[in-house]
Design a protein around this motif. Structure first.
Motif, PDB file in Angstrom:
ATOM      1  N   SER A   1      45.174  26.776  44.351  1.00 31.85           N
ATOM      2  CA  SER A   1      46.422  26.764  43.586  1.00 31.85           C
ATOM      3  C   SER A   1      46.952  28.161  43.269  1.00 31.85           C
ATOM      4  CB  SER A   1      46.231  25.988  42.288  1.00 31.85           C
ATOM      5  OG  SER A   1      45.201  26.565  41.511  1.00 31.85           O
ATOM      6  N   VAL A   2      46.105  29.191  43.420  1.00 32.63           N
ATOM      7  CA  VAL A   2      46.551  30.546  43.066  1.00 32.63           C
ATOM      8  C   VAL A   2      46.516  31.506  44.251  1.00 32.63           C
ATOM      9  CG1 VAL A   2      45.700  30.165  40.718  1.00 32.63           C
ATOM     10  CG2 VAL A   2      44.300  31.473  42.344  1.00 32.63           C
ATOM     11  N   LYS A   3      46.037  31.061  45.394  1.00 27.67           N
ATOM     12  CA  LYS A   3      45.938  31.938  46.560  1.00 27.67           C
ATOM     13  C   LYS A   3      47.301  32.526  46.905  1.00 27.67           C
ATOM     14  CE  LYS A   3      41.944  30.026  48.998  1.00 27.67           C
ATOM     15  NZ  LYS A   3      41.486  29.197  50.145  1.00 27.67           N
ATOM     16  N   GLY A   4      47.296  33.821  47.155  1.00 30.59           N
ATOM     17  CA  GLY A   4      48.527  34.503  47.506  1.00 30.59           C
ATOM     18  C   GLY A   4      49.367  34.926  46.319  1.00 30.59           C
ATOM     19  N   ARG A   5      48.997  34.478  45.120  1.00 32.48           N
ATOM     20  CA  ARG A   5      49.765  34.837  43.920  1.00 32.48           C
ATOM     21  C   ARG A   5      48.941  35.647  42.919  1.00 32.48           C
ATOM     22  NH1 ARG A   5      51.372  30.977  40.550  1.00 32.48           N
ATOM     23  NH2 ARG A   5      49.664  29.527  41.044  1.00 32.48           N
ATOM     24  N   PHE A   6      47.640  35.391  42.864  1.00 34.14           N
ATOM     25  CA  PHE A   6      46.756  36.073  41.898  1.00 34.14           C
ATOM     26  C   PHE A   6      45.851  37.049  42.652  1.00 34.14           C
ATOM     27  CE2 PHE A   6      46.477  32.626  38.336  1.00 34.14           C
ATOM     28  CZ  PHE A   6      47.869  32.550  38.312  1.00 34.14           C
ATOM     29  N   THR A   7      45.543  38.158  41.986  1.00 28.18           N
ATOM     30  CA  THR A   7      44.610  39.132  42.540  1.00 28.18           C
ATOM     31  C   THR A   7      43.657  39.590  41.448  1.00 28.18           C
ATOM     32  OG1 THR A   7      46.281  39.930  44.103  1.00 28.18           O
ATOM     33  CG2 THR A   7      44.357  41.318  43.738  1.00 28.18           C
ATOM     34  N   ILE A   8      42.369  39.470  41.706  1.00 28.48           N
ATOM     35  CA  ILE A   8      41.351  39.930  40.762  1.00 28.48           C
ATOM     36  C   ILE A   8      40.895  41.321  41.187  1.00 28.48           C
ATOM     37  CG2 ILE A   8      39.481  38.837  42.063  1.00 28.48           C
ATOM     38  CD1 ILE A   8      38.070  38.298  39.385  1.00 28.48           C
ATOM     39  N   SER A   9      40.625  42.155  40.187  1.00 28.38           N
ATOM     40  CA  SER A   9      40.136  43.491  40.492  1.00 28.38           C
ATOM     41  C   SER A   9      39.208  43.952  39.376  1.00 28.38           C
ATOM     42  CB  SER A   9      41.295  44.477  40.661  1.00 28.38           C
ATOM     43  OG  SER A   9      42.052  44.568  39.461  1.00 28.38           O
ATOM     44  N   ARG A  10      38.504  45.032  39.672  1.00 28.62           N
ATOM     45  CA  ARG A  10      37.516  45.535  38.716  1.00 28.62           C
ATOM     46  C   ARG A  10      37.654  47.042  38.619  1.00 28.62           C
ATOM     47  NH1 ARG A  10      31.810  43.520  40.350  1.00 28.62           N
ATOM     48  NH2 ARG A  10      32.297  44.753  42.201  1.00 28.62           N
ATOM     49  N   ASP A  11      37.577  47.558  37.410  1.00 30.23           N
ATOM     50  CA  ASP A  11      37.592  49.002  37.191  1.00 30.23           C
ATOM     51  C   ASP A  11      36.227  49.378  36.629  1.00 30.23           C
ATOM     52  OD1 ASP A  11      37.859  51.617  36.168  1.00 30.23           O
ATOM     53  OD2 ASP A  11      40.002  51.343  35.829  1.00 30.23           O
ATOM     54  N   ASN A  12      35.383  49.901  37.490  1.00 28.67           N
ATOM     55  CA  ASN A  12      34.011  50.201  37.064  1.00 28.67           C
ATOM     56  C   ASN A  12      33.963  51.308  36.014  1.00 28.67           C
ATOM     57  OD1 ASN A  12      33.048  48.249  38.818  1.00 28.67           O
ATOM     58  ND2 ASN A  12      32.724  49.712  40.476  1.00 28.67           N
ATOM     59  N   ALA A  13      34.874  52.251  36.101  1.00 29.46           N
ATOM     60  CA  ALA A  13      34.884  53.347  35.136  1.00 29.46           C
ATOM     61  C   ALA A  13      35.215  52.856  33.724  1.00 29.46           C
ATOM     62  CB  ALA A  13      35.892  54.407  35.570  1.00 29.46           C
ATOM     63  N   LYS A  14      36.118  51.884  33.659  1.00 24.75           N
ATOM     64  CA  LYS A  14      36.512  51.342  32.357  1.00 24.75           C
ATOM     65  C   LYS A  14      35.697  50.108  31.976  1.00 24.75           C
ATOM     66  CE  LYS A  14      41.280  52.967  32.593  1.00 24.75           C
ATOM     67  NZ  LYS A  14      42.720  52.565  32.570  1.00 24.75           N
ATOM     68  N   ASN A  15      34.880  49.633  32.913  1.00 23.97           N
ATOM     69  CA  ASN A  15      34.079  48.426  32.697  1.00 23.97           C
ATOM     70  C   ASN A  15      34.966  47.228  32.337  1.00 23.97           C
ATOM     71  OD1 ASN A  15      31.336  47.547  32.878  1.00 23.97           O
ATOM     72  ND2 ASN A  15      31.288  47.259  30.669  1.00 23.97           N
ATOM     73  N   THR A  16      36.028  47.074  33.112  1.00 21.38           N
ATOM     74  CA  THR A  16      36.960  45.976  32.883  1.00 21.38           C
ATOM     75  C   THR A  16      37.200  45.206  34.171  1.00 21.38           C
ATOM     76  OG1 THR A  16      38.873  47.404  33.300  1.00 21.38           O
ATOM     77  CG2 THR A  16      38.157  47.175  31.005  1.00 21.38           C
ATOM     78  N   VAL A  17      37.675  43.990  33.990  1.00 27.17           N
ATOM     79  CA  VAL A  17      38.072  43.134  35.102  1.00 27.17           C
ATOM     80  C   VAL A  17      39.499  42.674  34.816  1.00 27.17           C
ATOM     81  CG1 VAL A  17      37.566  41.065  36.426  1.00 27.17           C
ATOM     82  CG2 VAL A  17      35.702  42.370  35.384  1.00 27.17           C
ATOM     83  N   SER A  18      40.341  42.691  35.816  1.00 30.91           N
ATOM     84  CA  SER A  18      41.744  42.332  35.636  1.00 30.91           C
ATOM     85  C   SER A  18      42.129  41.168  36.531  1.00 30.91           C
ATOM     86  CB  SER A  18      42.641  43.527  35.936  1.00 30.91           C
ATOM     87  OG  SER A  18      42.405  44.574  35.026  1.00 30.91           O
ATOM     88  N   LEU A  19      43.200  40.511  36.158  1.00 33.36           N
ATOM     89  CA  LEU A  19      43.772  39.447  36.981  1.00 33.36           C
ATOM     90  C   LEU A  19      45.279  39.663  37.019  1.00 33.36           C
ATOM     91  CD1 LEU A  19      43.080  36.858  38.596  1.00 33.36           C
ATOM     92  CD2 LEU A  19      43.746  35.571  36.549  1.00 33.36           C
ATOM     93  N   GLN A  20      45.777  40.079  38.162  1.00 33.98           N
ATOM     94  CA  GLN A  20      47.215  40.237  38.364  1.00 33.98           C
ATOM     95  C   GLN A  20      47.767  38.893  38.809  1.00 33.98           C
ATOM     96  OE1 GLN A  20      49.465  42.916  38.059  1.00 33.98           O
ATOM     97  NE2 GLN A  20      50.996  41.329  38.508  1.00 33.98           N
ATOM     98  N   MET A  21      48.729  38.377  38.064  1.00 29.13           N
ATOM     99  CA  MET A  21      49.294  37.064  38.351  1.00 29.13           C
ATOM    100  C   MET A  21      50.785  37.207  38.639  1.00 29.13           C
ATOM    101  SD  MET A  21      47.351  34.806  35.426  1.00 29.13           S
ATOM    102  CE  MET A  21      48.301  35.531  34.109  1.00 29.13           C
TER     103      MET A  21
END
Length: 110
Positions: A58-78
């Motif tokens: 349902s989210v393929k092509g619209r959402f992107t998950i990423s990780r910032d190791n320096a900040k120790n965070t995980v993001s979800l671009q929607m």
């Protein structure tokens, strides 16, 4: 105690975009298969995306998950959000190993 704090949710019109962020304490996100989940009203919590490139159909092509190791965070671009994306969004590992955070509400509505 491990803590996951999600942020970035809000009210957005259909077709709009949001970026969610998950700040983790007492774990190193680069070690784990981090993931985003969501729970819509009246529905069970579902897996949305993992850092190992799984995406729900349902989210393929619209959402992107990423990780910032320096900040120790995980993001979800929607992007291109739809009303069916309305839910509380949570981060955790896949499979789930940690206590749930409070989540962040995403509401897609005109």
């Amino acid at each position: 105690q491990v803590q996951l704090v999600e942020s970035g949710g809000g009210l957005v019109q259909p077709g709009g975009s949001l970026t969610l962020s998950c700040a983790a304490s007492k774990i190193i996100v680069s070690i784990y298969n981090m993931a985003w989940y969501r729970q819509a009203p009246g529905k069970e919590r579902e897996l949305v995306a993992t850092i190992t490139s799984y995406y729900a159909d349902s989210v393929k092509g619209r959402f992107t998950i990423s990780r910032d190791n320096a900040k120790n965070t995980v993001s979800l671009q929607m992007n291109n959000l739809k009303p069916d994306d309305t839910a509380v969004y949570y981060c955790n590992t896949a499979p789930v190993r940690l206590s749930w955070g409070q989540g962040t509400q995403v509401t897609v509505s005109a």
